[in-house]
Write a protein that holds these residues in place. Structure first.
Motif, PDB file in Angstrom:
ATOM      1  N   ILE A   3       0.832  -1.153  -0.109  1.00  0.00           N
ATOM      2  CA  ILE A   3      -0.019   0.230   0.292  1.00  0.00           C
ATOM      3  C   ILE A   3       0.972   1.294   0.049  1.00  0.00           C
ATOM      4  O   ILE A   3       0.778   1.973  -0.255  1.00  0.00           O
ATOM      5  N   LEU A 165      -6.035   4.898   3.940  1.00  0.00           N
ATOM      6  CA  LEU A 165      -5.493   3.703   3.052  1.00  0.00           C
ATOM      7  C   LEU A 165      -5.181   2.173   4.151  1.00  0.00           C
ATOM      8  O   LEU A 165      -4.919   0.791   3.705  1.00  0.00           O
ATOM      9  N   VAL A 169      -6.680  -1.291   4.666  1.00  0.00           N
ATOM     10  CA  VAL A 169      -6.063  -3.030   4.258  1.00  0.00           C
ATOM     11  C   VAL A 169      -5.912  -3.197   5.820  1.00  0.00           C
ATOM     12  O   VAL A 169      -6.606  -4.372   5.932  1.00  0.00           O
ATOM     13  N   SER A 264      -9.660  -6.146  -2.159  1.00  0.00           N
ATOM     14  CA  SER A 264      -7.589  -6.385  -2.241  1.00  0.00           C
ATOM     15  C   SER A 264      -8.544  -5.023  -3.403  1.00  0.00           C
ATOM     16  O   SER A 264      -7.213  -4.536  -3.693  1.00  0.00           O
ATOM     17  N   VAL A 267      -7.862  -1.540  -2.220  1.00  0.00           N
ATOM     18  CA  VAL A 267      -6.659  -1.108  -1.673  1.00  0.00           C
ATOM     19  C   VAL A 267      -6.050  -1.147  -3.628  1.00  0.00           C
ATOM     20  O   VAL A 267      -4.841   0.037  -3.293  1.00  0.00           O
ATOM     21  N   ASP A 271      -4.460   2.745  -4.898  1.00  0.00           N
ATOM     22  CA  ASP A 271      -2.772   2.270  -5.113  1.00  0.00           C
ATOM     23  C   ASP A 271      -1.853   2.891  -6.731  1.00  0.00           C
ATOM     24  O   ASP A 271      -1.540   3.668  -6.887  1.00  0.00           O
ATOM     25  N   ALA A 345      -7.135   8.288  -1.005  1.00  0.00           N
ATOM     26  CA  ALA A 345      -7.421   7.378   0.430  1.00  0.00           C
ATOM     27  C   ALA A 345      -8.996   7.930   0.734  1.00  0.00           C
ATOM     28  O   ALA A 345      -9.313   6.852   1.452  1.00  0.00           O
TER      29      ALA A 345
END
Length: 677
Positions: A3, A165, A169, A264, A267, A271, A345
């Motif tokens: 991340i 962010l 996670v 996932s 994220v 990213d 984020a």
């Protein structure tokens, strides 16, 4: 999940390469690694701080100012030794960064700092070993000290910008309770695979995406979708990994492995968005590269000017070092990436997923907002309000029974409404074969040997089939017709409520001078009713999916900057054609859309939030770029010594303080970005 491979601003050590505007790179291969780097700068700062006192007390300049006389055999060599430790240990991140930039043929901030401290160190060392002049070891020391402090503060600011962010996670629990035939066994979340069964206890986080097999509860999905109210989940409902369970307990059939989970994907999406560069970012990159060149040229010009006009070598060196340090394009390089890190984020936390940075930043330009109706402006939950048979031999229950055979293949809200009615009436759903979609107009299949079609009024119109005598539908109803073996057999009317948030969203768009247009495949009466109720500017009804693209082109040809919202499947061509495509209500299938932005919920207020947040983000970028540019315009001449004759001159340490302050201002401004909901 990596991340921290996010666009960042500081070019410290060459570990895993993160680019930012000033051309230097840095690696941050995870939150733990980032924390280690912050700790490393902190340690170097304190070591240099401890050496600063003896270095300053042994420096001739400081002794003159404080009227001290500290001198003993070998004191210049002790000063040289202490300053050498500061230069090598304290300056190491900058020296290695300089080397990396030279290897990459991409000079940036590390080149400037590395060059400045090396020139200062070599000149001062030469004075110890015979060159006539006064050293500025104390200035070298304080310069490195302040640069270390600045980087330490800045790295903490960057960590702050990406903390939303990191929170996403951290939502994924490490372990899951896997249900075995004989017992419940705790396993690592990343070992789960499709069709495994897990138990979720009260208060725990859901470990994987899946469908409830047994039990029910209320789930808090706010960190994933931005929906603040807990959502009731019962048997057969989908659950998202990372959502927080309430007081119930339930078993879940896992849909897919952790790496394919909704969280996932979010994220990865964030990213990717943070690493992608928009036009604003590229503008900042170009400006930062030019600033690097200007800093080096101005520094060398200042050196030559002062030295050739009779000043000492030490003074000329000092001007050059100050110019180079004060013009490090740190604030300029950070101006956009820090806002990017924060905005992507933060928006993910509120259910606004940015896939295309340029689309997001361009949201401030929107002049026309095109809405799909079902599930966006309306709740999208159709309930059967009327079943009418047009053949004496057919009962109403037979109409809905045959229709349900076809609709069991579909996930459309109309299909959900019909299937719910069949369930309520406890009618068994027959099997359908040779299933085929009629693009934008309905579906057909073979049921119990009969060719059955469930179609929209548009299909009847196009195929010149006359609507039955006495046919009436309420203005807010959506109607589908049943055709059996080419004979019109009956119709089903369904109602869909307007969302309570829709009117507020349309009002806010009006305040922002953005036109709202309803674009729907539904009939004109329904479209007019919804449009008038909400006070929209216009509506376009009875449009097939391929025609939606043409309608978007028409709006664009009138000079509008058009954004469109749709479900991302039927509307894919139109979403791609729009200046900004916004996919709504696409749940966990977020990666397959053509849209540049995905809204997890179908709430029209989220679309307004997105536009306002896009404007706020752009404002922050402009503010940061303006600050960084103005700072350099003012600081550079002062550093070069234009006001020297008026008694105003900046030391390298003062230059480093100003550079650090400018960087921290940019970081603080970025951190104040918020989503208005």
């Amino acid at each position: 999940m990596d991340i921290d491979k996010m666009t960042s601003g500081h070019g410290t050590m060459d570990h895993t390469k993160m680019q930012h505007g000033s051309g230097h790179s840095m690696d941050m291969s995870g939150p733990g690694h980032h924390a280690m780097m912050i700790a490393d700068f902190k340690k170097r700062f304190y070591v240099v701080l401890a050496l600063t006192v003896p270095v300053m007390l042994l420096s001739m300049q400081i002794q003159q100012w404080l009227h001290l006389a500290i001198s003993f055999a070998g004191s210049p060599y002790l000063l040289f030794a202490l300053a050498s430790v500061v230069f090598v240990y304290g300056g190491w991140p900058f020296l290695t960064g300089w080397l990396s930039e030279m290897k990459a043929k991409n000079p940036g901030m590390m080149t400037l700092i590395g060059f400045a401290v090396t020139v200062a160190y070599l000149y001062s060392s030469a004075t110890v070993f015979g060159l006539k002049g006064m050293d500025f070891f104390w200035e070298l020391d304080t310069l490195i000290l302040i640069m270390l402090l600045g980087h330490w503060i800045e790295m903490k600011s960057v960590a702050g910008a990406s903390k939303e962010l990191e929170l996403l996670v951290q939502l994924m629990p490490d372990e899951a309770h896997m249900v075995m035939p004989d017992m419940v066994h705790d396993v690592k979340t990343d070992t789960l695979k499709a069709n495994d069964i897990i138990l979720v206890k009260p208060g725990e986080k859901v470990a994987a995406d899946g469908i409830i097999l047994e039990g029910e509860s209320y789930l808090n999905e706010s960190m994933l979708t931005g929906e603040s109210k807990p959502v009731q989940k019962v048997k057969g409902d989908k659950v998202i990994a990372g959502s927080i369970n309430g007081n119930g307990s339930f078993k879940v059939t896992v849909s897919h492995a952790a790496k394919d989970s909704y969280l996932s994907q979010v994220v990865k999406l964030v990213d990717d968005a943070q690493k992608s560069k928009s036009k604003t970012q590229l503008l900042a990159d170009t400006a930062a590269k030019w600033l690097t060149v200007i800093a080096l040229l101005t520094g060398m010009t200042a050196f030559l000017y002062w030295y050739l006009t009779g000043q000492t070598l030490a003074f000329a060196m000092e001007r050059m070092v100050t110019v180079i340090v004060i013009c490090c394009p740190h604030a300029l390089g950070l101006a956009v990436p820090l806002v990017v890190a924060k905005s992507t984020a933060l928006s993910a936390k509120h259910g606004l997923l940015i896939k295309n940075r340029t689309a997001f930043e361009n949201s401030r330009k929107i002049t026309t907002m095109v809405f799909d109706k079902t599930g966006t402006l309306t709740i999208g939950k159709f309930e059967v309000s009327k079943i009418v048979s047009l053949q004496k031999a057919l009962k109403e229950n037979e109409i809905i029974r045959l229709a349900s055979a076809l609709e069991q293949q579909s996930e459309h809200p109309i299909a959900t409404g019909i299937l719910q009615k069949v369930k309520d009436l406890k009618i068994p759903v027959p099997k359908a074969e040779n299933f085929k979609a009629i693009s934008g107009q309905g579906i057909e299949a073979t049921v119990e040997g009969k060719k059955v079609l469930v179609v929209s009024p548009g299909y009847l119109k196009e195929n010149k089939i006359r609507t039955p005598d006495g046919f009436t539908a309420n203005v807010t109803e959506t109607v589908v017709f049943l055709i059996i073996d080419k004979e019109l057999a009956g119709y089903i009317a369904l109602s869909d409520e307007i969302r309570p948030e829709s009117a507020e969203a349309i009002t806010t768009l009006k305040q922002e001078n953005i036109k709202s247009v309803l674009l729907t495949g539904d009939n004109s009466k329904v479209a007019a009713s919804v449009s008038n109720t909400l006070g929209m500017d216009s509506f376009i009804a009875e449009v097939l999916p391929h025609q939606k693209l043409e309608k978007i082109k028409e709006l664009q040809s009138k000079g509008g900057f058009v954004a469109m919202t749709g479900d991302g499947v039927n509307d894919a061509p139109a979403l791609a054609q729009a200046d900004i495509g916004i996919a709504v209500g696409s749940g966990s299938d977020i990666a397959a859309e053509t849209a540049g932005i995905v809204l997890v919920n179908s709430n029209p207020k989220d679309i307004v939030s997105l536009i306002l947040f896009g404007k706020a983000t752009y404002r922050k970028m402009v503010q940061n770029l303006a600050w960084a540019t103005c700072y350099n315009v003012i600081a550079l001449p002062l550093a070069a010594g234009v006001l020297y004759n008026q008694g105003i001159v900046l030391s390298p340490a003062a230059g480093a303080v100003l550079m650090t302050v400018s960087t921290v201002v940019v970081a603080i401004n970025a951190s104040m970005l918020k989503v208005k909901t």
